[in-house]
Design a protein around this motif. Sequence first.
Motif, short mmCIF file in Angstrom:
data_model
loop_
_atom_site.label_atom_id
_atom_site.label_comp_id
_atom_site.label_asym_id
_atom_site.label_seq_id
_atom_site.Cartn_x
_atom_site.Cartn_y
_atom_site.Cartn_z
N ARG A 149 0.81 -1.22 0.00
CA ARG A 149 0.00 0.00 0.00
C ARG A 149 0.85 1.27 0.00
N PHE A 150 2.08 1.15 0.45
CA PHE A 150 2.98 2.30 0.56
C PHE A 150 4.33 1.98 -0.07
N GLU A 151 5.04 3.03 -0.37
CA GLU A 151 6.46 2.93 -0.69
C GLU A 151 7.18 3.24 0.62
N PRO A 152 7.65 2.21 1.34
CA PRO A 152 8.27 2.47 2.64
C PRO A 152 9.73 2.89 2.52
N VAL A 153 10.12 3.79 3.41
CA VAL A 153 11.50 4.26 3.48
C VAL A 153 11.92 4.18 4.95
N LEU A 154 12.98 3.46 5.22
CA LEU A 154 13.46 3.28 6.58
C LEU A 154 14.45 4.39 6.95
N ILE A 155 14.17 5.07 8.05
CA ILE A 155 14.98 6.21 8.50
C ILE A 155 15.39 5.96 9.94
N ASP A 156 16.68 6.07 10.22
CA ASP A 156 17.20 5.83 11.57
C ASP A 156 17.65 7.17 12.15
N LEU A 157 17.04 7.58 13.26
CA LEU A 157 17.43 8.84 13.89
C LEU A 157 18.90 8.83 14.31
N ALA A 158 19.45 7.66 14.57
CA ALA A 158 20.88 7.58 14.93
C ALA A 158 21.75 8.07 13.76
N ASP A 159 21.31 7.85 12.54
CA ASP A 159 22.05 8.32 11.36
C ASP A 159 21.89 9.81 11.13
N ARG A 160 20.82 10.39 11.62
CA ARG A 160 20.57 11.83 11.44
C ARG A 160 21.43 12.67 12.39
N ASN A 161 21.75 12.12 13.55
CA ASN A 161 22.63 12.79 14.51
C ASN A 161 22.19 14.23 14.80
N LEU A 162 20.92 14.41 15.08
CA LEU A 162 20.38 15.75 15.39
C LEU A 162 20.80 16.16 16.80
N PRO A 163 21.45 17.31 16.94
CA PRO A 163 21.74 17.78 18.30
C PRO A 163 20.44 18.23 18.98
N ILE A 164 20.52 18.52 20.27
CA ILE A 164 19.35 19.11 20.94
C ILE A 164 18.96 20.32 20.10
N PHE A 165 17.66 20.52 19.91
CA PHE A 165 17.14 21.56 19.03
C PHE A 165 17.98 22.84 19.10
N ASP A 166 18.55 23.23 17.98
CA ASP A 166 19.51 24.34 17.97
C ASP A 166 19.26 25.39 16.90
N GLU A 167 18.06 25.45 16.40
CA GLU A 167 17.73 26.48 15.40
C GLU A 167 17.32 27.78 16.11
N PRO A 168 17.83 28.93 15.66
CA PRO A 168 17.47 30.18 16.31
C PRO A 168 16.05 30.66 16.00
N ASN A 169 15.50 30.22 14.87
CA ASN A 169 14.14 30.64 14.48
C ASN A 169 13.13 29.56 14.83
N HIS A 170 11.89 29.96 15.07
CA HIS A 170 10.83 29.01 15.36
C HIS A 170 10.61 28.13 14.13
N PRO A 171 10.38 26.82 14.33
CA PRO A 171 10.18 25.93 13.19
C PRO A 171 9.04 26.35 12.24
N ARG A 172 8.04 27.06 12.74
CA ARG A 172 6.94 27.48 11.86
C ARG A 172 7.42 28.40 10.75
N MET A 173 8.53 29.10 11.00
CA MET A 173 9.06 30.03 9.98
C MET A 173 9.75 29.29 8.84
N LYS A 174 10.21 28.07 9.10
CA LYS A 174 10.91 27.25 8.11
C LYS A 174 12.16 27.96 7.56
N LYS A 175 12.81 28.73 8.44
CA LYS A 175 14.05 29.44 8.10
C LYS A 175 15.19 28.75 8.84
N TYR A 176 15.64 27.63 8.27
CA TYR A 176 16.63 26.80 8.92
C TYR A 176 18.04 27.28 8.60
#
Length: 188
Positions: free
Chosen positions: A34-61
């Motif tokens: 039913r879907f085209e599945p894509v496996l994503i591992d957060l360990a591979d993304r290595n995101l630090p604790i949220f560190d963007e200066p702008n609010h995510p709603r602005m989408k100004k990364y």
Amino acid sequence: MALRLNIIIASTRPGRGGPAVAKWFNEFAKQDGRFEPVLIDLADRNLPIFDEPNHPRMKKYEHAHTRKWSEIVDSGDAYVFVTPEYDFFAPPSLTNAMIYLWQEWNYKPAGFVSYGGVSGGLRSVESVKGLMAGLRMVPIPEGVPVPAYQQFINDEGIFQPNDLITTSATTMLAELTKWATALKQLRA
């Protein structure tokens, strides 16, 4: 064109069971068709604790890791989070990854394959549903809880579900398909 299902391994800690469970579910979703599945591992993304200066709603990364995460999340029509339960709550890696973005999650359904001890990770699932509502996601009630998950992982590290788990997965994918189809029209 098939709907894209992003299957996200939520835990990043060493020794986690998520990859074995997620690999099984990814193959199960492929066979379901039913879907085209894509496996994503957060360990591979290595995101630090949220560190963007702008609010995510602005989408100004400002950071490359956020822009890449934005592309990955935005590409999905639906999500399945493969998550354990840590101290009656979701892993911090999952909540951190979710709060990085806002628009990319909007009007998309989410299901859970949760694993853990006696509760099968259900308390983890419940702990993030409020966050999902704030992100305008639709967490569906159908899920795949796996209690005492270690019993389903063989000596080779392969997850081998029982009939109850596969029936739950089939039911969840059917519901996700309905929601993903309806919400894709809303986003258009």
